[in-house]
Structures are given as C-alpha cells and as structure tokens.
Design an enzyme around this catalytic site. Structure first.
Site, PDB file in Angstrom:
ATOM      1  N   ARG A 264     -15.101  13.033   7.070  1.00  0.00           N
ATOM      2  CA  ARG A 264     -13.801  13.700   7.309  1.00  0.00           C
ATOM      3  C   ARG A 264     -13.468  14.656   6.171  1.00  0.00           C
ATOM      4  NH1 ARG A 264      -9.904   9.028   7.455  1.00  0.00           N
ATOM      5  NH2 ARG A 264      -8.337  10.635   7.676  1.00  0.00           N
TER       6      ARG A 264
ATOM      7  N   LYS B 295      -8.842  -1.248   5.939  1.00  0.00           N
ATOM      8  CA  LYS B 295      -9.000  -1.879   4.623  1.00  0.00           C
ATOM      9  C   LYS B 295      -7.949  -2.975   4.414  1.00  0.00           C
ATOM     10  CE  LYS B 295      -9.202   2.368   3.271  1.00  0.00           C
ATOM     11  NZ  LYS B 295      -9.308   3.702   2.702  1.00  0.00           N
TER      12      LYS B 295
ATOM     13  N   HIS C 135       0.837  -1.198   0.000  1.00  0.00           N
ATOM     14  CA  HIS C 135       0.000   0.000   0.000  1.00  0.00           C
ATOM     15  C   HIS C 135       0.870   1.245   0.000  1.00  0.00           C
ATOM     16  CE1 HIS C 135      -3.492   2.511   0.932  1.00  0.00           C
ATOM     17  NE2 HIS C 135      -2.659   3.202   1.684  1.00  0.00           N
TER      18      HIS C 135
ATOM     19  N   ASP D  74     -15.517   2.800   7.011  1.00  0.00           N
ATOM     20  CA  ASP D  74     -14.490   3.704   6.471  1.00  0.00           C
ATOM     21  C   ASP D  74     -15.076   4.616   5.406  1.00  0.00           C
ATOM     22  OD1 ASP D  74     -11.731   4.686   6.099  1.00  0.00           O
ATOM     23  OD2 ASP D  74     -11.999   3.818   4.120  1.00  0.00           O
TER      24      ASP D  74
ATOM     25  N   SER E 134      -8.019   4.299   9.011  1.00  0.00           N
ATOM     26  CA  SER E 134      -8.691   4.180   7.718  1.00  0.00           C
ATOM     27  C   SER E 134      -7.927   3.227   6.790  1.00  0.00           C
ATOM     28  CB  SER E 134      -8.800   5.581   7.093  1.00  0.00           C
ATOM     29  OG  SER E 134      -9.122   5.522   5.742  1.00  0.00           O
TER      30      SER E 134
END
Ligand code: URA
Length: 433
Positions: A168, A187, A82, A161, A183
């Site tokens: 947000r 995931k 990621h 999320d 967040s």
C-alpha cells in the site's frame, strides 16, 4: 478462485464473500497471488470501498495469517489503547502507567514514527537503556508483575499486514478507510486484550483530515471489534494543533514525566482522562465516566502513576535516574528561539508544519528504517488562544546541524494570529461506541 475475478468484481463495486477474502489474503501471503494483482485489488478497494461486513472478514482473514497472543492466563483486566497517530502525541507514555496504577493491565504493541507523526517506540528508546523488543515471555511476565508492558512489533503477529502495508505504501493505497481499519484492527485483535480504546485523530496533523473520515474510521474499527466480541470504544480527538507543547522524542518523554508529576499541559491531561475513563468503564472498574475520572485523578494526585512509570522504565531496562532527572536524557547542542512577528492572539498552530519541522530536524523519518535523533525537536511557547506581543517567543527549536533553516521557516509559518480570541474548539469531538 482467480485473483482476476476478485479484482474485476471489486472494480465493478461488487461485494466479496468471507471465503473469497480469505482466499485472496492467504494466496497473497503464500506468493500465489503476485504483487501486481494485489496492488490492482487494493486500488479497486480504494475507489469502491468495502462495507462493514467485508472489512470485518478481511480483518479476520488477516488475523488468521499469524498467531494470537493469548493473555487469559494473566489475572486482571487486560486493556490496550491505540492512536491513529499525531504530532506531540505522548499519551501512551502517560496513560499506560496511569491505568496500571489504577488497577488495569496495560498490554501494548506500538510502532515507530513515520513522516510527520511520532511513534511511541522511538520516544521510549530516548530513555537510556530502555528495551523495546521484548520476547513474548518477557512481555507476559512483565504484564503480570508490573501491570504495564509495551513492545515494538517484535513478534510479528499479523504477517499479512506487514506485506500488505508495504505494498500500500508504494501504490498510493494507504489512505483508504476500510484498509486502514483492517490494518489497525488486525493487530489489535491478535493481541487478545479484554478492552480497547481507539484514539482517532482528526485535523491537519492526522491521517483523517476531516470529521467525516474520522467518524467513518472510528465507526468501522468499533464495528470490527464488536463483531469479534471485543469491548471497544473510539474517541475522536483534535489534531489540528500539536498535543501539549513538546514535539520530539526525548522532549516528549520529559513532558510526559512532568504530566505524571502533576505539571503537564491541560490538553494532554484532559485527553488522558477521556481515554482512560472510557477504558475504566469498559473494564467494569467504574460505573460512569464521572466515577472513572475521579478514580484516575485520585491515582494521579497520590503520585501513583509516576511511581508506576518508574517501575515500568526499570522493568524494561531503562535508567530510572534519567527519568528522575530529565537533564540526563539526550540533549541537543543548540537552541533557537522563534519570535512572534505580530501582536495578537494565536489563532492556529499548524500540527502538520510543526511535525514536519521536527522530522526535518531529525526527530522523525522519511522512510521506514531511517535513523532518528532522539534529542532534537520543537517546544511550543505559545499555544492557540494565547496573547503574544511582537518579539515574544513562539517556539524553541532544539537542533543539531540538520535542517535548521527549513525547520525555522516551517515553525514560523505554522503560527497565525488574530485580533480577537479564536473561538474555543473541542479537544474531544465525540465518543463512538
Ligand atoms: N496505521 C496502521 O497500522 N495501518 C494503516 O493502514 C494506517 C495506519
């Protein structure tokens, strides 16, 4: 329990328990806690923070609002990578097939670009025919057969999320380290891979503008992963300047292809080797970073990463001819060259300005859901440390009609020059494990 009390206690800097955080998240998702109370709580977190334990509990509660994607039935070591987002970051396009060719199973859910940062899904969609919305069944069977599957978040694994992020986004509470960590990691934990590497970007073009914030984010995410029993490491990498030379969807696919074929920019190759070797080690396929790098280089030099890329494109419905001959990828009608106003060394290339220029040309979006143009973008002819003569090309802009003058000005201003070569700056700042 009352939302009012949890807002007040967080406002006053108190620590909340696992049960309280679980109640808050579930009550919010079910509509029992309204947006205005959740927004107040998020703002309290923005100012007061959450400690590592609270952040892990928040993440766990978010994960439990949805489904897990169990990969245990698929043989092999399943891995995920990621990036916190940057400019010119086409790493997944190169690294996913590269790791699959090295024997790992790469399972990844990716996002679309927003603001000045690009998204892997938009880049993949610039390949004609490439399907980015896989069903769970297709995702799993492709992972098993091809060794790499990348999908958009088509099967929403973490509903909390989605709802929280939207709130947000409109309440100026995105830039909170614990909220970002929860967040991202919710995931990542919902997709049950065996090992995970996080590329935490730092610099002008990144969410984390300085090393302090990048370290906090990296440590918190690694901590959440470990508490959940995952093998996880984070690499803090530079995003002062764009990664590679190409910024824009089809342009980045083309650069990824060149890299897989052995002709890529040095920084992109080095980042792939760094992230990839961390994963190979975590997966137990190498004893040391040195061994992992050697293995990856061998796979790359034999052309196996490139072959795997084509296999992956084909499996997701993409036209293999368009990646074999990138002139078949979407092409912008015009090219403009930005030339150097000075003679000297390129001291800096502002990643944020280049990312903004690409977005203004149509490569990115201002708001979620805006359409994008896959063909347009910026190609850097000069990189930090290069010597340039006055009048030499600094960048090429691939444009249609949209935003040309504004983008031209931004790209021209993104470059600064010096008489002395700039001191070398690291691409990889540190590894957090
Ligand atoms: N990316 C995410 O997925 N969540 C954040 O909060 C920020 C970036």
């Amino acid at each position: 329990m009352r939302a009012y009390d949890l807002i007040r206690r967080k406002r006053d800097g108190e620590k909340l328990s696992a049960e309280e955080l679980e109640w808050l998240i579930f009550s919010y998702l079910e509509g029992e806690v309204p947006d205005y109370q959740m927004a107040a709580w998020l703002m309290a977190v923005y100012f007061r923070g959450l400690d590592a334990e609270e952040t892990a509990h928040l993440t766990g509660a978010m994960v439990r609002t949805g489904k897990f994607l169990d990969l245990s039935g698929i043989p092999g070591v399943k891995v995920d990578k990621h990036s916190t987002g940057g400019v010119g970051d086409k790493t997944t396009l190169v690294l996913a097939p590269w790791l699959a060719a090295a024997g790992l199973k790469v399972a990844k859910m990716s996002g679309r670009g927003l603001g000045h940062t690009g998204g892997t899904i938009d880049k993949l969609e610039s390949i004609p025919g490439f399907r980015t919305e896989l069903t769970i069944e297709d995702f799993l069977s492709q992972l098993e057969e091809v060794g790499v599957a990348v999908t958009s978040q088509s099967f929403a694994l973490v509903p909390a999320d989605r709802k929280l992020y939207a709130l947000r986004d409109v309440t100026a509470t995105v830039e909170s380290v614990p909220l970002i960590a929860a967040s991202v990691m919710s995931k990542k934990l919902a997709l049950r891979t065996d090992a995970l590497v996080l590329d935490v970007k730092v610099g002008k073009g990144a969410l984390a503008k300085d090393l302090k914030m990048a370290r906090e984010l990296a440590s918190l995410m690694v901590d959440i992963g470990k508490r959940a029993g995952r093998k996880v490491r984070a690499v803090i990498s530079d995003m002062e300047k764009p990664l590679g030379r190409a910024v824009g969807n089809a342009l980045e696919v083309e650069e990824a292809i060149a890299t897989l074929q052995g002709n890529g920019p040095e920084d992109l190759v080095e980042l792939c080797l760094s992230l990839g070797s961390q994963l190979l080690e975590l997966a137990g396929l190498a004893e040391s970073e040195k061994e992992a790098r050697e293995k990856l280089r061998h796979v790359w030099e034999e052309g196996r990463a490139w072959e795997k890329f084509k296999e992956w494109v084909k499996a997701q419905g993409g036209k293999v001819e368009a990646v074999e001959d990138p002139s078949l990828l979407p092409q912008a009608p015009k090219e403009l060259v930005i030339t150097s106003p000075d003679t000297g060394f390129v001291e800096a290339v502002d990643a944020l300005a280049i990312g903004e220029a690409a977005r203004i040309l149509g490569a990115g979006r201002e708001r979620k859901g805006d359409p994008i143009d896959p063909a347009v973008g910026v190609i850097l002819e000069a990189k930090v440390g290069d010597w340039v003569e006055r009048g030499a090309p600094l960048a090429r802009l691939r444009v249609r009609e949209k935003g040309v003058e504004e983008a031209e000005a931004l790209v021209a201003r993104a470059f600064t020059f010096s008489a002395q070569p700039p001191p070398p700056k690291p691409l990889i700042h540190e590894v957090v494990s």
